[in-house]
Design an enzyme around this catalytic site. Structure first.
Site, mmCIF file in Angstrom:
data_model
loop_
_atom_site.group_PDB
_atom_site.id
_atom_site.type_symbol
_atom_site.label_atom_id
_atom_site.label_comp_id
_atom_site.label_asym_id
_atom_site.label_seq_id
_atom_site.Cartn_x
_atom_site.Cartn_y
_atom_site.Cartn_z
ATOM 1 N N THR A 56 59.548 42.473 33.018
ATOM 2 C CA THR A 56 59.195 42.557 31.598
ATOM 3 C C THR A 56 59.844 41.355 30.913
ATOM 4 O O THR A 56 60.842 40.827 31.392
ATOM 5 C CB THR A 56 59.727 43.849 30.955
ATOM 6 O OG1 THR A 56 61.152 43.826 31.061
ATOM 7 C CG2 THR A 56 59.205 45.068 31.652
ATOM 8 N N GLU B 160 55.815 48.820 32.784
ATOM 9 C CA GLU B 160 56.457 49.924 33.515
ATOM 10 C C GLU B 160 55.473 50.995 33.976
ATOM 11 O O GLU B 160 55.828 51.853 34.777
ATOM 12 C CB GLU B 160 57.521 50.596 32.625
ATOM 13 C CG GLU B 160 58.800 49.785 32.470
ATOM 14 C CD GLU B 160 58.738 48.776 31.328
ATOM 15 O OE1 GLU B 160 57.620 48.432 30.906
ATOM 16 O OE2 GLU B 160 59.805 48.341 30.871
ATOM 17 N N LYS C 286 62.223 51.911 8.072
ATOM 18 C CA LYS C 286 62.741 53.157 7.489
ATOM 19 C C LYS C 286 62.958 52.929 5.996
ATOM 20 O O LYS C 286 63.834 52.187 5.593
ATOM 21 C CB LYS C 286 64.061 53.538 8.154
ATOM 22 C CG LYS C 286 63.902 53.860 9.618
ATOM 23 C CD LYS C 286 65.197 54.371 10.216
ATOM 24 C CE LYS C 286 65.120 54.308 11.729
ATOM 25 N NZ LYS C 286 65.572 53.035 12.294
ATOM 26 N N TRP D 147 59.456 57.042 7.564
ATOM 27 C CA TRP D 147 59.001 55.930 8.392
ATOM 28 C C TRP D 147 57.696 55.353 7.857
ATOM 29 O O TRP D 147 56.771 56.087 7.509
ATOM 30 C CB TRP D 147 58.749 56.402 9.836
ATOM 31 C CG TRP D 147 59.997 56.676 10.601
ATOM 32 C CD1 TRP D 147 61.284 56.548 10.138
ATOM 33 C CD2 TRP D 147 60.084 57.121 11.949
ATOM 34 N NE1 TRP D 147 62.164 56.887 11.121
ATOM 35 C CE2 TRP D 147 61.463 57.247 12.248
ATOM 36 C CE3 TRP D 147 59.155 57.412 12.939
ATOM 37 C CZ2 TRP D 147 61.921 57.665 13.502
ATOM 38 C CZ3 TRP D 147 59.599 57.830 14.178
ATOM 39 C CH2 TRP D 147 60.972 57.958 14.464
HETATM 40 P P1 ADP Z 1 55.526 42.496 27.237
HETATM 41 O O1 ADP Z 1 56.168 42.853 25.923
HETATM 42 O O2 ADP Z 1 56.344 41.730 28.180
HETATM 43 O O3 ADP Z 1 54.125 42.033 27.077
HETATM 44 P P2 ADP Z 1 54.441 44.969 28.068
HETATM 45 O O4 ADP Z 1 53.071 44.437 28.267
HETATM 46 O O5 ADP Z 1 54.946 45.880 29.077
HETATM 47 O O6 ADP Z 1 55.478 43.865 27.979
HETATM 48 O O7 ADP Z 1 54.502 45.618 26.624
HETATM 49 C C1 ADP Z 1 54.330 46.983 26.477
HETATM 50 C C2 ADP Z 1 54.381 47.369 25.030
HETATM 51 O O8 ADP Z 1 53.324 46.767 24.285
HETATM 52 C C3 ADP Z 1 54.215 48.851 24.789
HETATM 53 O O9 ADP Z 1 55.402 49.557 25.001
HETATM 54 C C4 ADP Z 1 53.762 48.880 23.347
HETATM 55 O O10 ADP Z 1 54.846 48.781 22.455
HETATM 56 C C5 ADP Z 1 52.941 47.625 23.224
HETATM 57 N N1 ADP Z 1 51.514 47.943 23.341
HETATM 58 C C6 ADP Z 1 50.746 47.868 24.432
HETATM 59 N N2 ADP Z 1 49.472 48.202 24.138
HETATM 60 C C7 ADP Z 1 49.454 48.533 22.825
HETATM 61 C C8 ADP Z 1 48.435 48.978 21.921
HETATM 62 N N3 ADP Z 1 47.182 49.134 22.290
HETATM 63 N N4 ADP Z 1 48.808 49.238 20.645
HETATM 64 C C9 ADP Z 1 50.076 49.076 20.229
HETATM 65 N N5 ADP Z 1 51.062 48.639 21.028
HETATM 66 C C10 ADP Z 1 50.761 48.372 22.312
#
Ligand code: ADP
Length: 552
Positions: A196, A341, A450, A455
């Protein structure tokens, strides 16, 4: 929803064959049953290259043999720094197929992060695209575990380089037999590794297994999810180094779809040409790519008639984008949520009979959410009192996941306890569920604003702001406020060539969000900082505006 687990101690076992789920079975199946189906790949040496699953299979066999000849053993980690090409596709299968571990590295990370993760993974080999040779030259002295560097090109197009032990991919596999008996091993064996991006602290490695990868691909391809099949032509725009291009290299082989690989040139002009020339039916990318694409389509007055569906995720998809795709281009958007993950696919917004019977406006609202959990992955939402949130579409809470393609820990950090007592993984996202089982992400825990103890969803505000025809991108962050603790600040990038004023955007938002959510200020900016995976980097914005104060 039942979220607990109970184990039976003395089950009567079934009498079915215990055949392991292995990645090599996907490419073997594609070669056996879809052997002539085409793979198209944009390369820096051979232009648009075309071959078939049958050919890709033979070359994956040759690569597997070359790896074994080099002395690569099961469990060894092999890095790639490469775009979406047919050679990278072969590396996906060759490396995992022999039981070694494919470690896809994002070349857009900071150099110190690349250095950290290659050393942390202790990679023995690295496969790179020719354009990353200079990057690797700058890093190689600090990467002691790397024994050789294989450049994904032929001998004729090898770049001049100071790298030692360097080979062209074509020369490296040349002369190797094009058949190979793929080994059989425990399906829980590690297959690939993806770090990540680590916006806070060091990057963390998610170590996928053969079982998790095959089950994830099966789950994602099914009708209720991406509904992919042999008549599709898939264009993975999401890079193969970003959570394995969301499983497209595996799903395409599993269903026998034509695969169009755009290389490293992901600009809208090239993508548009590919979509139309190759008759792409299905694509996947993050929203920032499609924002650029839609602006390009508008300017060029072009259409994309073959594209029927696209899945968009990685960050929230604005409802305006979904509407434009449907109304102007006849493309159905499947909004998805995922994270590295969870391999990475978790939920997907595809319609059901009950949803299709609602008014167009109600449907649009529901389908703009992140969608329903795919079969195979459970989700639970825990409210601030520790109770499972009701499915009322309003009560938000922490999102947890559980399933065979969700991580239980990070590579070489196995001592850290991530899961709760019942085996659920905390995603760090905040979400709610509605009566249809559709999940809506309202924020990342760390992005939540917040205000006076309540929220405010930055995602909802951003989503509403990009509905303004002159707004291209929007980001909302919480900024300290003497009375309310935090209040939203909206940052807006105008559409290329357009001018927009803060009060216009605020006026546009009125009535679209709760009055007390309206941002206290709007800043018009030229660009927003992006992460290595194309998402708006809120941490950088928070740092930049940490001393900002709202005018009284
Ligand atoms: P990186 O930040 O390295 O790109 P990831 O692809 O694993 O890592 O990121 C995952 C995160 O991206 C999720 O936990 C979420 O916060 C956000 N995310 C993924 N898809 C969506 C979506 N459709 N809408 C909102 N947030 C999203």
């Amino acid at each position: 929803m039942n979220t607990n687990t109970r184990l039976i101690e003395t089950p009567l076992m079934g009498l079915m064959q215990d055949v392991p789920l292995l990645i090599s079975s996907l490419i073997r199946y594609a070669a056996d049953y879809h052997g002539t189906r085409e793979i198209v790949s944009v390369t820096s040496d051979a232009g648009t290259f075309r071959y078939s699953y049958g050919d890709a299979y033979k070359r994956s066999c040759a690569l597997a043999r070359a790896l074994e000849d080099f002395g690569i053993l099961p469990g060894d980690r092999i890095a790639t720094l490469a775009g979406n090409t047919h050679r990278h596709f072969e590396v996906f299968y060759g490396v995992s197929g022999i039981g070694s571990v494919l470690h896809t590295v994002n070349p857009r990370l900071f150099e110190e992060q690349i250095r950290y993760i290659i050393n942390h993974a202790q990679d023995r080999l690295v496969f790179i695209d020719p354009e990353y040779a200079p990057l690797m030259e700058g890093l190689i002295d600090d990467l002691p575990t790397l024994e050789a560097c294989i450049i994904l090109t032929d001998q004729e197009h090898m770049p001049a380089t100071t790298l030692k032990n360097v080979f062209s991919y074509e020369a490296w596999i040349e002369g190797q037999p094009s058949h190979y008996d793929w080994p059989e091993f425990d399906e829980r064996t590690a297959s690939s590794l993806c770090y990540t991006s680590g916006t806070t602290g060091d990057p963390k490695g998610v170590l996928y297994s053969h079982r998790s990868t095959v089950l994830h691909a099966l789950g994602a391809a099914q009708m209720g999810a991406m509904a992919l099949g042999p008549n599709d032509c898939i264009l993975p725009i999401a890079p193969m180094y970003h959570a394995n291009a969301w499983a497209m290299p595996y799903i395409a082989a599993m269903v026998g779809a034509k695969l169009t690989l755009p290389g490293t040139k992901m600009d809208p002009e090239n993508l548009l040409t590919l979509i139309n020339d190759e008759e792409v039916t299905f694509a996947c990318a993050v929203p920032t790519v499609w924002t650029m694409m839609l602006e390009h389509l508008d300017r060029a007055g072009a259409t994309i008639p073959s594209l029927k569906r696209t899945t968009i995720g990685g960050s929230a998809v604005p409802i305006a984008m979904i509407d434009r795709f449907r109304e102007q281009y006849g493309v159905e958007v499947l909004h998805l949520w995922g994270m590295t993950e969870i391999s990475p696919l978790g939920t997907l917004a595809s319609p059901t009979k009950a949803i299709s019977s609602l008014s167009q406006q109600e449907q649009a609202l529901i389908l703009s959410k992140q969608g329903r959990a795919m079969f195979g992955l459970d989700i639970k939402i825990v409210d601030k009192n520790g109770a499972i949130a009701p499915r009322d579409g309003e009560t938000s809470g922490a999102l947890w996941v559980k399933g065979p393609w969700a991580a239980s820990g990070y590579y070489r950090r196995e001592d850290e306890i991530l899961l709760d007592d019942d085996g659920w993984f905390p995603t760090g996202d905040v979400a709610n569920l509605d009566e249809f089982g559709f999940m809506k992400i309202t924020d990342r825990t760390k992005d939540v604003i917040k205000s006076g103890g309540e929220w405010i969803s930055s995602i909802d505000l951003e989503n509403a702001a990009v509905g303004h025809p002159k707004v291209s991108q929007a980001a909302v962050i919480g900024v300290h406020h003497p009375k309310w603790e935090e209040r939203p600040l909206l940052l807006v990038v105008p559409v290329d060539g357009e001018t927009v004023r803060g009060p216009d955007v605020l006026g546009f938002l009125e009535g679209k969000v709760a009055k007390w959510w309206l941002p206290d200020d709007v800043k018009i900016v030229d660009e927003l900082p992006l992460t290595a995976t194309g998402k708006i980097k809120k941490s950088a914005l928070r740092e930049q505006y940490k001393d900002f104060s709202f005018e009284a």
